[in-house]
Design an enzyme around this catalytic site. Structure first.
Site, PDB file in Angstrom:
ATOM      1  N   GLU A  97     -15.386  75.823  59.437  1.00 43.70           N
ATOM      2  CA  GLU A  97     -16.510  75.051  58.921  1.00 43.70           C
ATOM      3  C   GLU A  97     -16.039  73.760  58.265  1.00 43.70           C
ATOM      4  OE1 GLU A  97     -18.497  77.606  56.191  1.00 43.70           O
ATOM      5  OE2 GLU A  97     -19.046  79.080  57.699  1.00 43.70           O
ATOM      6  N   CYS A 117      -9.511  83.796  55.044  1.00 42.42           N
ATOM      7  CA  CYS A 117      -8.672  83.652  53.856  1.00 42.42           C
ATOM      8  C   CYS A 117      -8.173  85.031  53.443  1.00 42.42           C
ATOM      9  CB  CYS A 117      -9.456  83.012  52.715  1.00 42.42           C
ATOM     10  SG  CYS A 117      -8.479  82.705  51.224  1.00 42.42           S
ATOM     11  N   CYS A 121     -11.056  86.681  46.909  1.00 41.19           N
ATOM     12  CA  CYS A 121     -11.753  86.448  45.643  1.00 41.19           C
ATOM     13  C   CYS A 121     -13.108  87.142  45.705  1.00 41.19           C
ATOM     14  CB  CYS A 121     -11.912  84.951  45.390  1.00 41.19           C
ATOM     15  SG  CYS A 121     -10.327  84.086  45.201  1.00 41.19           S
ATOM     16  N   CYS A 124     -16.390  85.257  47.019  1.00 44.88           N
ATOM     17  CA  CYS A 124     -16.227  84.267  48.086  1.00 44.88           C
ATOM     18  C   CYS A 124     -16.472  84.872  49.462  1.00 44.88           C
ATOM     19  CB  CYS A 124     -14.824  83.661  48.025  1.00 44.88           C
ATOM     20  SG  CYS A 124     -14.521  82.416  49.288  1.00 44.88           S
ATOM     21  N   GLY A 165     -10.210  78.820  53.432  1.00 42.36           N
ATOM     22  CA  GLY A 165      -8.773  79.003  53.328  1.00 42.36           C
ATOM     23  C   GLY A 165      -8.161  78.446  52.058  1.00 42.36           C
ATOM     24  N   GLU A 166      -6.928  78.843  51.810  1.00 36.14           N
ATOM     25  CA  GLU A 166      -6.117  78.371  50.683  1.00 36.14           C
ATOM     26  C   GLU A 166      -5.090  77.376  51.223  1.00 36.14           C
ATOM     27  OE1 GLU A 166      -3.966  77.125  47.978  1.00 36.14           O
ATOM     28  OE2 GLU A 166      -5.514  78.469  47.183  1.00 36.14           O
ATOM     29  N   SER A 197      -7.534  71.717  46.715  1.00 34.97           N
ATOM     30  CA  SER A 197      -7.995  72.769  45.813  1.00 34.97           C
ATOM     31  C   SER A 197      -7.209  74.045  46.082  1.00 34.97           C
ATOM     32  CB  SER A 197      -9.489  73.019  46.016  1.00 34.97           C
ATOM     33  OG  SER A 197      -9.939  74.080  45.199  1.00 34.97           O
ATOM     34  N   SER A 220      -8.668  76.414  41.042  1.00 34.66           N
ATOM     35  CA  SER A 220      -9.767  77.364  40.867  1.00 34.66           C
ATOM     36  C   SER A 220      -9.375  78.358  39.772  1.00 34.66           C
ATOM     37  CB  SER A 220     -10.052  78.087  42.187  1.00 34.66           C
ATOM     38  OG  SER A 220     -10.483  77.170  43.172  1.00 34.66           O
ATOM     39  N   ILE A 221      -9.918  78.156  38.590  1.00 32.36           N
ATOM     40  CA  ILE A 221      -9.596  79.009  37.439  1.00 32.36           C
ATOM     41  C   ILE A 221     -10.531  80.221  37.402  1.00 32.36           C
ATOM     42  CG2 ILE A 221      -9.503  79.150  34.926  1.00 32.36           C
ATOM     43  CD1 ILE A 221      -7.217  77.576  36.060  1.00 32.36           C
ATOM     44  N   CYS A 335     -19.067  78.252  51.362  1.00 29.21           N
ATOM     45  CA  CYS A 335     -17.900  78.528  52.207  1.00 29.21           C
ATOM     46  C   CYS A 335     -18.091  79.834  52.964  1.00 29.21           C
ATOM     47  CB  CYS A 335     -16.633  78.630  51.360  1.00 29.21           C
ATOM     48  SG  CYS A 335     -16.091  77.102  50.628  1.00 29.21           S
TER      49      CYS A 335
END
EC number: 2.1.1.192
Length: 360
Positions: A97, A117, A121, A124, A165-166, A197, A220-221, A335
């Site tokens: 995307e 991913c 999380c 997510c 994704g990371e 990010s 991303s905290i 996402c």
């Protein structure tokens, strides 16, 4: 069967060197290498045959030696607020995307770096899909190429790696992608307008910090303590909050903290006080993100009064903060939502929505 090298997978220096050698071996003038490279990124085309300024024999020779990755657009949706979402199919059938977010005279492209991913999380949608594979530079920077070809008159002012994704778990591909995005011979987007990010992948933060360009970093905290963050983000076990904050402190540019607001979970006054302390420790800017209203895994969006009070409490402690404006709510712009819908899977939980992106 021999797989031809994809010219879109090389950073500018490597691509121009490869093309230069190829041209020299065939007795072509040296300027042809830059001419071809420019048609890949500055005035992009989908095939060598479209490079009509080149002699036909040269185009045929290029097509026999190299390839140009094409992403297939399967879905394009436009929100009432102007946000557009694109779903691309890659050569192996994987879907990714991309989101285009207009905001006054700015246009931000939100791009994906992985198919799925691995981080899982809790809030997510992309993580709920599981990890499929890393993307290649041709597929990451290629998203920008495709949008440019779809609407040549629209040029992005900002790029954010906040899609699927990371990115720092795919540094091998993201690093040359950054060069393609930034280099004036390619897409020519200013480094300060490109944001990566991450959940806090420490080796990737170190690698990004080592680059000379002034790329932006957003972390991303999502929780101000290890105990809470571990329940929301399993990666915190490997990269504890203290180590992430230390890396942010060492980063030589100002960092943005991203914080998705989960009703009754991480939005209480004590959380605001803890988050403000973390942000002060490394001079971070705080971006509060209202939870996308979709999803059903026990999370609810924080109320608007709660978010406003949370932001006020952080500002009162001397930390700059902003509340992201939700965008694309009518087109599944969180996402992973659109991909999940197209695959016929039930979306288990909302992801961060692609609202106005505030980066210090």
């Amino acid at each position: 069967m021999t797989v031809l090298p994809d010219l879109l997978d090389f950073d500018p220096d490597a691509a121009l060197a490869l093309l230069g050698e190829w041209m020299a071996a065939r007795g072509e003038p040296a300027y042809r290498a830059a001419q071809v490279f420019g048609r890949l990124w500055q005035r992009p085309v989908r095939s060598f045959d479209e490079m009509t300024e080149l002699p036909k024999a040269l185009r045929e020779g290029l097509a026999g030696s190299f390839r140009i990755t094409a992403l297939e657009l399967t879905t394009r949706q436009k929100s009432m607020d102007g946000t557009e979402k694109f779903l691309f199919r890659m050569h192996d059938g994987q879907l990714i995307e991309t989101v285009a977010i207009p905001d006054g005279d700015r246009l931000t492209f939100c791009i994906s770096s992985q198919a799925g991913c691995a981080l899982q999380c809790a809030f997510c949608a992309t993580g709920a899909m599981g990890f499929q594979r890393n993307l290649h530079p041709s597929e990451i920077a290629g998203q920008v190429r495709e949008l440019r070809m779809l609407t040549p008159s629209i040029v992005p002012t900002n790029i954010v790696f906040m899609g699927m994704g990371e990115p720092l778990m795919n540094w091998k591909a993201v690093s040359p992608t950054l060069s393609l995005l930034n280099d004036p011979r390619a897409l020519g987007i200013g480094a300060r307008h490109i944001t990566i990010s991450t959940v806090g992948v420490l080796p990737g933060i170190v690698a990004l910090a080592a680059r000379p360009e002034q790329f932006r970093l957003a972390i991303s905290i999502h929780a101000p303590s290890d105990a809470l963050r571990r329940t929301l983000m399993p990666v915190n076990t490997k990269y504890p909050l203290a180590d992430v904050i230390a890396a942010a402190r060492e980063f030589d540019r100002r960092v943005t903290f991203e914080y998705v607001m989960l009703g009754g979970v991480n939005d209480q006054p004590e959380h605001a006080a803890q988050l403000a302390q973390l942000a002060r420790d490394c001079r971070a800017f705080v971006n509060l993100i209202p939870l996308h209203p979709g999803g059903s895994m026990g999370f609810s969006p924080s109320t608007t009064p709660t978010i406003n009070a949370f932001a006020k409490a952080i500002r009162a402690r001397g930390v700059e903060t902003a509340v992201r404006r939700s965008r694309g709510l009518d087109i599944a712009a969180a996402c992973g939502q659109l991909r999940t819908e197209r695959l016929g899977r039930r979306l288990p939980v909302a992801a961060q929505d692609h609202g106005e992106v505030h980066v210090a």
